[in-house]
Design a protein around this motif. Structure first.
Motif: not given
Ligand code: RIB
Length: 273
Positions: A18-23, A138-140, A142-144, A160-162, A183-186, A229-231
């Motif tokens: 449901t997260n557009p990052f993954f689509s 881990e990726n998150i 590292n962001r922190l 929760e990441l949503s 916010a650690i993701n959009d 922005a992540q590519p």
């Protein structure tokens, strides 16, 4: 020599469709695989270890030619049992930690967190909240860590990441001294937009908000969301290309590729008044 029958199918495991990052990610993967006459079999793991393990076993039963793993629930033991022991080609990315014993495609999460921190710092913010899940992958983390290079002691708000996670974090944000929010993701940022509106706060007057990912929706929000922005599309393409190389050259050395990130300054961040 035994001739292996090829299914021309690649299994892709993602944590949250449901997260557009993954689509967008999967669209990048699928584009490359389609071009090379492979079919993409998408498995949505829902952060559920049992679901993920079952999918892995089922994909292997169906004889897929390779695996792309972006979800983190799966244990290394399951990966060893199902994939390594049988020499099945796989690649990890995003939420699945690169352990050094497989191909991996990463993005520079530390640099991304650092960019977010620098931006808020330059705008004069000194009290900042970071909204992120409690047992972050881990990726998150590292962001922190990158963010902590600028703000050594940010206010950590676990959620929760949503989108709903972001909305629910707002109570704790307004109870804190923060004037800016990372916010650690959009998705979290979008929920924070709604949550702040519900308590009558405006962005960027009352709070600066910066997200992470740069999914399409960022530009359609009011105000448009500043983000790192992540590519994403390229990340999917690169991952699929690396996996196909592995399938064609099973013996080559493991390869880890790190893609760069960049900040997109829009209108959700402003100078502290
Ligand atoms: O939006 C999904 C988040 O989880 C992204 O930041 C991505 O990197 C993944 O880890």
């Amino acid at each position: 020599r035994m001739i292996m029958k090829k299914s021309k199918t690649i299994g892709v495991l993602v944590p949250d469709i449901t997260n557009p990052f993954f689509s967008t990610l999967v669209r990048g993967i699928e584009g490359v695989l389609y071009r090379e006459n492979f079919v993409t079999m998408l498995c949505n793991a829902d952060l559920d270890m049992e679901k993920e393990t079952n999918y892995l076993a089922e994909l292997s039963r169906r004889g897929v030619d390779g695996y792309i793993i972006a979800s983190s629930a799966i244990s290394n033991q399951a990966i060893n049992q199902t994939l390594r022991k049988k020499n099945l080609p796989f690649i990890v990315l995003d939420q699945k930690k690169a352990e050094g014993f497989s191909d991996a495609v990463l993005t520079d999460d530390f640099a991304g967190g650092d960019l977010a921190g620098k931006h808020l710092y330059e705008l004069g913010h000194r009290k900042v909240a970071v909204v992120l899940p409690e047992d972050a992958t881990e990726n998150i983390q590292n962001r922190l860590q990158g963010f902590k290079a600028i703000y050594s002691n940010p206010i950590l708000i676990h959620s929760e990441l949503s989108k709903e996670g972001g909305r629910q974090a707002v109570k704790r944000i307004v109870a804190s001294e923060a004037t800016a929010i990372f916010a650690i993701n959009d998705e979290l940022a979008f929920g924070i937009y709604l949550g702040l509106a519900e308590v009558g706060k405006t962005i960027p007057n009352d709070y600066s908000v910066i997200g992470y990912d740069n999914v399409d929706m960022c530009e359609y929000m009011t105000p448009q969301l500043t983000t790192v922005a992540q590519p994403i599309y390229e990340l999917g393409q690169t991952t699929a290309e690396r996996l196909l190389e592995r399938i064609h050259h099973p013996k080559k050395d493991w390869e880890e590729t790190t893609l760069p990130v960049q900040i997109k300054k829009r209108f959700s961040t402003a100078h502290l008044k």
